[in-house]
Design a protein around this motif. Structure first.
Motif, mmCIF file in Angstrom:
data_model
loop_
_atom_site.group_PDB
_atom_site.id
_atom_site.type_symbol
_atom_site.label_atom_id
_atom_site.label_comp_id
_atom_site.label_asym_id
_atom_site.label_seq_id
_atom_site.Cartn_x
_atom_site.Cartn_y
_atom_site.Cartn_z
ATOM 1 N N ALA A 257 0.960 -1.263 -0.098
ATOM 2 C CA ALA A 257 -0.059 0.156 -0.034
ATOM 3 C C ALA A 257 0.736 1.286 -0.053
ATOM 4 C CB ALA A 257 -1.093 0.004 1.342
ATOM 5 N N ALA A 258 1.920 1.114 0.599
ATOM 6 C CA ALA A 258 2.908 2.385 0.726
ATOM 7 C C ALA A 258 3.500 2.847 -0.682
ATOM 8 C CB ALA A 258 3.851 2.143 1.824
ATOM 9 N N VAL A 259 3.930 1.686 -1.106
ATOM 10 C CA VAL A 259 4.319 1.754 -2.667
ATOM 11 C C VAL A 259 3.340 2.361 -3.598
ATOM 12 C CG1 VAL A 259 5.168 0.653 -4.644
ATOM 13 C CG2 VAL A 259 6.210 0.193 -2.414
ATOM 14 N N ALA A 260 2.188 1.766 -3.438
ATOM 15 C CA ALA A 260 1.029 2.175 -4.307
ATOM 16 C C ALA A 260 0.709 3.862 -4.174
ATOM 17 C CB ALA A 260 -0.062 1.229 -3.970
ATOM 18 N N LEU B 121 9.662 1.815 -14.937
ATOM 19 C CA LEU B 121 9.598 0.490 -14.312
ATOM 20 C C LEU B 121 8.425 -0.300 -14.879
ATOM 21 C CD1 LEU B 121 9.981 1.927 -10.451
ATOM 22 C CD2 LEU B 121 11.340 0.359 -11.977
ATOM 23 N N ARG B 122 7.333 0.318 -15.537
ATOM 24 C CA ARG B 122 6.388 -0.159 -16.128
ATOM 25 C C ARG B 122 7.199 -1.088 -17.532
ATOM 26 N NH1 ARG B 122 2.909 3.475 -17.586
ATOM 27 N NH2 ARG B 122 3.960 3.645 -19.701
ATOM 28 N N ALA B 123 7.867 -0.293 -18.251
ATOM 29 C CA ALA B 123 8.631 -1.052 -19.297
ATOM 30 C C ALA B 123 9.790 -2.215 -18.972
ATOM 31 C CB ALA B 123 9.504 0.161 -20.194
ATOM 32 N N LEU B 124 10.200 -1.904 -17.690
ATOM 33 C CA LEU B 124 11.095 -2.924 -17.367
ATOM 34 C C LEU B 124 10.330 -4.257 -17.246
ATOM 35 C CD1 LEU B 124 13.997 -3.823 -16.353
ATOM 36 C CD2 LEU B 124 13.501 -2.754 -14.193
ATOM 37 N N PRO C 161 5.521 -17.504 -5.780
ATOM 38 C CA PRO C 161 6.301 -16.312 -5.688
ATOM 39 C C PRO C 161 6.509 -15.591 -7.047
ATOM 40 C CG PRO C 161 7.292 -18.515 -6.228
ATOM 41 C CD PRO C 161 5.813 -18.806 -6.013
ATOM 42 N N SER C 162 7.049 -14.649 -7.008
ATOM 43 C CA SER C 162 7.186 -13.755 -8.516
ATOM 44 C C SER C 162 8.202 -14.553 -9.186
ATOM 45 C CB SER C 162 7.847 -12.368 -8.096
ATOM 46 O OG SER C 162 8.345 -11.924 -9.091
ATOM 47 N N VAL D 226 6.241 -5.048 -8.046
ATOM 48 C CA VAL D 226 5.477 -4.294 -6.984
ATOM 49 C C VAL D 226 4.858 -2.957 -7.450
ATOM 50 C CG1 VAL D 226 5.547 -3.618 -4.348
ATOM 51 C CG2 VAL D 226 6.679 -5.696 -5.063
ATOM 52 N N HIS D 227 5.899 -2.176 -8.098
ATOM 53 C CA HIS D 227 5.598 -0.821 -8.228
ATOM 54 C C HIS D 227 4.383 -0.996 -9.318
ATOM 55 C CE1 HIS D 227 6.625 3.406 -8.753
ATOM 56 N NE2 HIS D 227 6.293 3.400 -10.163
ATOM 57 N N THR D 228 4.093 -1.828 -10.094
ATOM 58 C CA THR D 228 3.263 -2.014 -11.199
ATOM 59 C C THR D 228 1.971 -2.669 -10.440
ATOM 60 O OG1 THR D 228 3.960 -4.099 -11.890
ATOM 61 C CG2 THR D 228 4.714 -2.047 -13.181
ATOM 62 N N GLY D 229 2.035 -3.010 -9.530
ATOM 63 C CA GLY D 229 0.559 -3.605 -8.575
ATOM 64 C C GLY D 229 0.369 -5.145 -8.749
ATOM 65 N N VAL D 230 1.260 -5.718 -9.480
ATOM 66 C CA VAL D 230 1.010 -7.231 -9.700
ATOM 67 C C VAL D 230 1.666 -8.214 -8.588
ATOM 68 C CG1 VAL D 230 0.436 -6.926 -12.100
ATOM 69 C CG2 VAL D 230 2.873 -7.478 -11.673
#
Length: 183
Positions: free
Chosen positions: A18-21, A32-35, A112-113, A149-153
């Motif tokens: 939630a903090a990242v979001a 970060l989305r492109a990465l 896991p991721s 995490v940044h992209t929310g997935v």
């Protein structure tokens, strides 16, 4: 006692997500989305491993070990891990993840991721055999993990588990490789 620890870890995982979001980072969002998208299907990892195999000697062996490690980590995370744990993906709409960060939400389980497992498998295998590459590949693996995490997935715990799994798989591949080449 164990139930309390698991509940506390899950609460911490959700709070960090939630903090990242909630953190406004428009200068980072597109990169970060492109990465995150570039790391789909281990494209970055396998490209690096393939490039290394074009060089002679230690570089070729490092590329081969990296590719095998990525394959083992990907299988372990995506086929075994996700089917055993079956953790639901985060609800990025409820967390108000900025739409400019979104990548397609995978339909697989969250834990896991797999992206992170593959990135850390490559970094560990190649970095062990070619120490000069350890820092840049580990930084790339961290960036891939964070991008998920940044992209929310993914939750941060999914990424941490992926990093540990990928590094462990690479260690196993390197150990098996030493046994094969010692014969």
């Amino acid at each position: 006692m164990t139930g309390h620890v698991v509940r506390d870890l899950a609460a911490l995982d959700g709070a960090v997500y939630a903090a990242v979001a909630a953190t406004d980072t428009p200068a980072l969002d597109a990169g970060l989305r492109a990465l995150s998208r570039a790391a789909d299907h281990s494209k970055i990892n396998l490209s690096i491993a393939a490039a290394l195999t074009l060089a002679p000697g230690r570089w070729r062996r490092a590329g081969q070990a990296g590719a095998v490690s990525v394959a083992v980590a990907s299988f372990t995370a995506n086929v075994l891990g996700k089917h055993l744990v079956r953790r639901p993906r985060p609800d990025r709409e409820a967390a108000l993840v900025v739409v400019n960060r979104h990548v397609p939400m995978p339909i697989s389980a969250s834990f896991p991721s797999g992206h992170t497992a593959s990135a850390f498998a490559l970094a560990t295998a190649v970095g062990t055999l070619l120490p000069v590459t350890a820092t840049p590949l580990t930084l790339l693996a961290c960036a891939v993990g964070y991008s998920r995490v940044h992209t929310g997935v993914h939750y941060p715990g999914d990424v941490l588990a992926g990093a540990l799994l990928g590094s462990t798989c690479a260690g196993a591949v390197l150990a098996a490789g030493r046994r094969w080449t010692a014969r």
